[in-house]
Design an enzyme around this catalytic site. Structure first.
Site, PDB file in Angstrom:
ATOM      1  N   THR A  65       0.861  -1.193   0.000  1.00  0.00           N
ATOM      2  CA  THR A  65       0.000   0.000   0.000  1.00  0.00           C
ATOM      3  C   THR A  65       0.889   1.232   0.000  1.00  0.00           C
ATOM      4  O   THR A  65       1.866   1.300   0.734  1.00  0.00           O
ATOM      5  CB  THR A  65      -0.979   0.038   1.177  1.00  0.00           C
ATOM      6  OG1 THR A  65      -1.942  -0.981   0.972  1.00  0.00           O
ATOM      7  CG2 THR A  65      -1.719   1.354   1.276  1.00  0.00           C
ATOM      8  N   ASP A  86     -10.067   0.848   3.253  1.00  0.00           N
ATOM      9  CA  ASP A  86     -10.157   2.291   3.541  1.00  0.00           C
ATOM     10  C   ASP A  86      -9.558   3.165   2.438  1.00  0.00           C
ATOM     11  O   ASP A  86      -9.884   4.348   2.329  1.00  0.00           O
ATOM     12  CB  ASP A  86      -9.413   2.589   4.853  1.00  0.00           C
ATOM     13  CG  ASP A  86      -7.936   2.179   4.783  1.00  0.00           C
ATOM     14  OD1 ASP A  86      -7.652   1.047   4.321  1.00  0.00           O
ATOM     15  OD2 ASP A  86      -7.075   2.979   5.166  1.00  0.00           O
ATOM     16  N   GLY A 140      -7.613  -2.083   6.899  1.00  0.00           N
ATOM     17  CA  GLY A 140      -8.615  -1.159   6.394  1.00  0.00           C
ATOM     18  C   GLY A 140      -9.924  -1.111   7.158  1.00  0.00           C
ATOM     19  O   GLY A 140     -10.510  -0.044   7.344  1.00  0.00           O
TER      20      GLY A 140
HETATM   21  N1  ASP Z   1      -5.399  -0.277   4.057  1.00  0.00           N
HETATM   22  C1  ASP Z   1      -5.329  -1.248   2.999  1.00  0.00           C
HETATM   23  C2  ASP Z   1      -6.613  -2.023   2.947  1.00  0.00           C
HETATM   24  O1  ASP Z   1      -7.138  -2.396   3.972  1.00  0.00           O
HETATM   25  C3  ASP Z   1      -4.212  -2.222   3.155  1.00  0.00           C
HETATM   26  C4  ASP Z   1      -2.858  -1.661   3.525  1.00  0.00           C
HETATM   27  O2  ASP Z   1      -2.735  -0.506   3.930  1.00  0.00           O
HETATM   28  O3  ASP Z   1      -1.867  -2.401   3.406  1.00  0.00           O
HETATM   29  O4  ASP Z   1      -7.056  -2.331   1.850  1.00  0.00           O
END
Ligand code: ASP
Length: 313
Positions: free
Chosen positions: A178, A209, A232
């Site tokens: 991410t 998120d 998220g």
């Molecule tokens: N926040 C991202 C999600 O939940 C994943 C991440 O930040 O690695 O899709």
């Protein structure tokens, strides 16, 4: 000279020096440096924070090391479904794409949705139809096939688990992912953007998120610009990015105090692992995380490049 500042992240999680090879560490640092330099050059030439955010994130999306664009994790069905969002702190305009496939740079699609559609969030096939109409670059499934990501999926299938890319997985190389960027330009404008492949083995059209304005991304010239990374579901329920802004706007907290409250107190109390990058209108930068580490970098017009991966660097 008017101040400018930029920060990026490449994901937070169980990132331990003991499980990293020196070669991999160098690759990550090179990837972070290339991305932040792409954004910094734009800011140094008096470009906009929006352009800098898009350029830095495109660089990270094109790098298979990070869980966004090319290096996105696989869904349960062995596909890549990408999420991204971007926000302009000056106008409070925002754009986001969720669950799109074969889009080379989802952050550019998010910016195009912001600038060329009447909407904020487009999802799935409709978002891809819009992308085609706007002549956004598509790539083949092969482009997105990265072996270590596929191995992560096979492992997740075996244990029937839906794994965050940044969560420690037994016997895996535990790649982190991410990506996000926040920036302040010389015109005094803030912007934020985030892009991800989400979670390995995700199904049923799961969206995290990242494409949700206020949860994974938020920017407001009156307060700050924020880009999140982490589990998220917790970040959505905590409306993390907007909460940092609200604590500054309504409670008068500094950027540092607001970030600390959200990441180290509120998220921890809920059990939400992760971190964020944030910048205020003076160019102050915070890079808090409650996990073992976070790939991160920052630079301003008066401070040199800082690169961090592990805790307490
Ligand atoms: N926040 C991202 C999600 O939940 C994943 C991440 O930040 O690695 O899709």
């Amino acid at each position: 000279m008017q101040p400018f500042a930029i920060a990026i992240h490449g994901g937070a999680g169980t990132i331990l020096k003991s499980t990293m090879t020196p070669e991999k560490e160098t690759e990550y640092k090179q990837g972070l440096t290339a991305a932040i330099t792409a954004g910094e050059e734009i800011l140094r030439a008096n470009g906009t924070s929006l352009a800098a955010v898009e350029a830095a994130i495109r660089s990270l999306e094109n790098n298979p090391l990070f869980n966004a664009g090319r290096g996105a994790v696989f869904t349960h069905d062995g596909k890549n479904e990408l999420d991204a969002s971007i926000m302009d702190g000056k106008t409070l305009m925002a754009g986001a794409a969720a669950g799109v496939r074969n889009i080379k740079n989802p952050i550019t699609l998010a910016r195009t949705i912001m600038e060329k559609s009447e909407h904020v969030l487009l999802a799935g096939l409709g978002a891809m139809e819009f992308a085609e109409k706007m002549k956004i670059d598509f790539e083949s499934d092969e482009y997105f096939f990265v072996q270590h990501r596929y191995d992560q999926l096979l492992q997740a299938h075996q244990t029937d688990s839906i794994t965050l890319d940044h969560t420690q997985q037994p016997s895996s190389t535990n790649k982190k992912g991410t990506v996000g960027c926040v920036a302040l330009d010389v015109h005094g404008n803030l912007a934020a953007g985030t892009s991800t492949g989400g979670m390995t083995n995700k199904r049923y059209g799961r969206v995290g998120d990242t494409p949700m304005i206020g949860a994974g991304t938020y920017a407001n010239n009156a307060t700050c610009a924020v880009s999140c990374t982490g589990h998220g579901e917790f970040f959505i329920r905590s409306v993390v990015a907007y909460d940092v802004s609200c604590l500054m706007e309504y409670k008068g907290l500094t950027l540092k105090e607001a970030c600390d409250t959200v990441v180290n107190k509120k998220l921890v109390a809920l059990g939400g692992e992760g971190g964020l990058i944030a910048i205020d209108r003076y160019g102050n930068i915070e890079l808090p995380y409650n996990s073992e580490g976070m790939y991160r970098a920052k630079i301003t017009n008066h401070t040199p490049l800082y690169l961090g991966i592990y805790k307490d660097e």
